[in-house]
Design an enzyme around this catalytic site. Structure first.
Site, mmCIF file in Angstrom:
data_model
loop_
_atom_site.group_PDB
_atom_site.id
_atom_site.type_symbol
_atom_site.label_atom_id
_atom_site.label_comp_id
_atom_site.label_asym_id
_atom_site.label_seq_id
_atom_site.Cartn_x
_atom_site.Cartn_y
_atom_site.Cartn_z
ATOM 1 N N GLU A 76 0.820 -1.219 0.000
ATOM 2 C CA GLU A 76 0.000 0.000 0.000
ATOM 3 C C GLU A 76 0.852 1.267 0.000
ATOM 4 O OE1 GLU A 76 -3.371 2.236 2.772
ATOM 5 O OE2 GLU A 76 -2.651 0.248 3.291
ATOM 6 N N ASP A 77 1.960 1.252 0.752
ATOM 7 C CA ASP A 77 2.686 2.502 1.012
ATOM 8 C C ASP A 77 4.087 2.568 0.405
ATOM 9 O OD1 ASP A 77 0.566 3.541 2.506
ATOM 10 O OD2 ASP A 77 1.233 2.516 4.313
#
Length: 696
Positions: A76-77
């Protein structure tokens, strides 16, 4: 923050065969990928996944779960992909990480859609492997512990509300009460800061003034049990602030009126000692009728087992008591996670049922708001117990009705429900069930879920199934209207329309089935010309040379207008050729044409009034009808047949009211003139399917 070797040592303590190399790779990978990223607290970002992994070691979870916790934010990051995770850590870890990871495409959605889509993906992944939920709960718990570092109060409120609505109840549903209580406490502090502050101050005051009263009561209980030959551990505490606040809200009382602030836990050696201890307490102190619950013989859906009772200590002090074995206590505090320490490859009993209900809700919910509403309803845990006539036990929320019970037994049974017996007596379907009721559902193969049920059902599963069934029924009825209108359209093309032409038209319109097209026509989502062109490409070319009024389907001319001045027919009264009409002209605007008796003409007093009449070639305008049908199968189809017989085109159909046994629609029709509209109204009023029909 845990160091790399400390994390590995924790895992090796309870799982000596764990793959140390994989755990080290996962730790280094998350540190490298998150790099210089920081959290709102200023700490390195990788401290968060490391702490979540530490929470998973407290639960003694397997190495794949620990690796997932370390890696859960990398996709996600960071620039890492699921393919990278699979290549480095295997298919199992990649699947778990994907389950926890938020969809990147939902980041641009509106807030409710983003939350719903994220929840949808999460629930589906969780149904495949409960470890997804365990990591997600650990992730949320650590985020809540650091929530105070986020500067924007609205963001803190949103996260706290989501935690209170979704994640704390989910923790409760799988029996992780330690997680649930801490999440509720931290969320409560953000959502109701004043209430949190007041209650914690009062609890501190009581703690300072009680002079060791909690310890004294615990010691009295221990002595009474010891004299009866029962070996126990007794501990006491004040209830946590959120629990007290919820009781204040439910009972509409002040803090001083909440009498059962103290709670005690008694740990026994075995089950028989639990019941013996209960008998000793009830004979030594007065117990409160209606407050005894036996979750040992009848466990909660999440596997929770304990005896609950309330006593009056001294003259007026109420105290709650929980009695359980040591093994029950371990499983009660950490629920499904505790099972994983011993049977990591078996799905624990009790997990399947409510997860299946959640997945049915995901499938049945029509939009984001419905999904969030139904899921919240499904995971809250204030329950009652009811039985089938054969003795099968079902747990339902308080306030549940026979319809909720029927859907809990099976979705098909809920859909076919026509009546119910409660404890042998016929009772209305809206009757609220009580603990211990025996419920017999009366069904019929010809029955359908009723929209009116939504007024009293309380389970998310029932609401989702009812709404889905009603939507499908409405779609089928609108498609039936569309089929009648399609037959009319097919007569206007220069070819005989067979199955082959229809298949090719569906391809051109990018539709899957005949019913999709019929529904689009019935709901006025597609124009006649578009359908004609799809059936016979090029057949509408001759229409291109027609005047504008013919292209629009309205062959209208108005006398009394200055040449070149535009006009529009008023939406309030829908004038059609044959009505007496008047025009309103405002400076800088065109002329709005009204019927002479339109109630809104009073608002045009400051406008220029024009005396108008219909021209010779005025044929075709939109008239609006309000039609109330009896709510039974086939009524919509009969109305569609009346429209078809009178050669009228439906441009809009909207359901405006449902008041069983009637359904009211507002319908826009392209009619030739007033006599044409009058004939249609007469035909509708003569139909047994129509309760009322009028022109709007």
């Amino acid at each position: 923050m845990l160091r790399q070797y400390e994390l590995v040592e924790r895992v090796k303590e309870y799982d000596p065969d764990a793959d140390e190399a994989m755990l080290n790779r996962a730790y280094v990978y998350t540190v490298q990928k998150h790099g210089t990223q920081t959290r709102a607290s200023g700490d390195p970002y990788f401290s968060h996944p490391v702490e979540v992994a530490g929470l998973m070691t407290d639960l003694k979870l397997d190495q794949e779960t620990i690796a997932t916790a370390l890696l859960h934010d990398t996709v996600e990051d960071t620039l890492a992909t699921i393919e990278d995770i699979e290549a480095n850590f295997g298919t199992d870890v990649a699947r778990l990480v994907d389950g926890v990871t938020k969809l990147s495409k939902i980041e641009q959605m509106p807030e409710n859609e983003r939350a719903a889509e994220n929840l949808r993906k999460f629930l589906l992944a969780m149904s495949e492997d409960i470890r997804v939920l365990l990591v997600k709960l650990g992730d949320r718990l650590h985020n809540m512990r650091t929530l105070h570092f986020i500067k924007k109060p609205e963001k803190r409120q949103r996260i706290a509300r989501e935690t209170m609505d979704i994640y704390a109840p989910l923790a409760e549903r799988i029996g992780m009460y330690e997680y649930m209580r801490e999440m509720q406490m931290l969320a409560f502090e953000q959502i109701e800061p004043e209430a949190f502050k007041t209650i914690t101050q009062r609890l501190d005051q009581i703690r300072n003034e009680d002079g060791g009263q909690v310890d004294a009561i615990a010691l009295d209980m221990k002595h009474a049990l010891a004299e009866a030959g029962i070996t126990t551990e007794v501990s006491g505490r004040e209830k946590h602030p959120y629990s007290i606040w919820r009781k204040m809200a439910e009972r509409h009382v002040s803090f001083e009126q909440v009498t059962d602030i103290m709670a005690f836990r008694i740990i026994c050696e075995d089950v028989s000692d639990c019941y013996r201890a209960l008998g000793v307490l009830h004979t030594t102190w007065q117990f409160l009728p209606g407050k005894f619950k036996d979750y040992i013989s009848t466990p909660k859906n999440n596997g929770y087992r304990s005896l609950h009772t309330s006593l009056i200590y001294g003259k007026s002090m109420r105290v709650e008591v929980q009695i359980r074995t040591r093994e029950m206590h371990r499983l009660n505090e950490f629920g499904l996670a505790a099972h994983w320490a011993y049977k990591q490859h078996d799905r624990p009993d009790g997990e399947v049922g409510w997860l299946r209900d959640l997945i049915e809700i995901v499938d049945a919910s029509h939009d984001p708001d419905e999904l969030l509403e139904h899921t919240r309803m499904a995971i809250y845990q204030d329950r009652i117990f009811a039985f089938t006539p054969k003795g099968a036990l079902f747990q339902l929320p308080k306030g549940a009705t026979p319809v909720d019970f029927a859907f809990a037994v099976h979705t098909d049974l809920g859909a076919q429900t026509v009546g119910a017996k409660i404890n042998g007596r016929h009772m209305p379907l809206r009757t609220q069930l009580n603990n211990g009721d025996v419920v017999e559902i009366i069904k019929s193969d010809q029955a359908d879920p009723q929209m009116s049920w939504l007024g009293f059902v309380v389970t998310g599963k029932a609401r989702a199934a009812i709404r889905r069934a009603v939507r499908l029924k409405e779609r089928a009825e609108v498609a039936e209207i569309g089929k009648k209108l399609f037959d009319e359209i097919a007569l206007r093309v220069p070819a005989k329309i067979g199955k082959k032409a229809l298949r090719e038209a569906l391809k051109r319109l990018e539709m899957e089935e005949d019913e999709d097209l019929f529904y689009a026509i019935g709901a006025a989502k597609i124009e006649d010309r578009t359908v004609m062109e799809a059936l016979v490409p090029g057949c509408t070319a001759e229409l291109e040379n027609e005047p504008d009024w013919a292209k629009s389907g309205k062959a209208l001319s108005i006398r009394g207008l200055t040449p070149g001045v535009g006009f529009q027919l008023a939406e309030c009264c829908h004038p059609v050729p044959g009505d007496r009409i008047v025009g309103l002209r405002k400076p800088g605007e065109g002329v709005e044409v009204h019927t002479i008796d339109c109630s809104r003409l009073a608002s045009g007093i400051d406008s220029d009034w024009l005396d108008l009449s219909w021209g010779k070639r005025s044929r075709g305008a939109v008239g609006r009808l309000r039609v109330t049908l009896y709510d039974r199968p086939g009524t919509l189809a009969e109305m569609a047949g009346i429209f078809a017989q009178n050669h009228v085109n439906v441009t809009s159909l909207e359901q405006t009211q449902l008041d069983h046994p009637f359904t009211t629609y507002e319908i826009d029709l392209e009619v030739q003139d007033v006599p044409h509209l009058t004939r249609i109204l007469s035909a509708l009023r003569a139909s047994d399917s129509v309760a009322q029909a009028e022109r709007v």
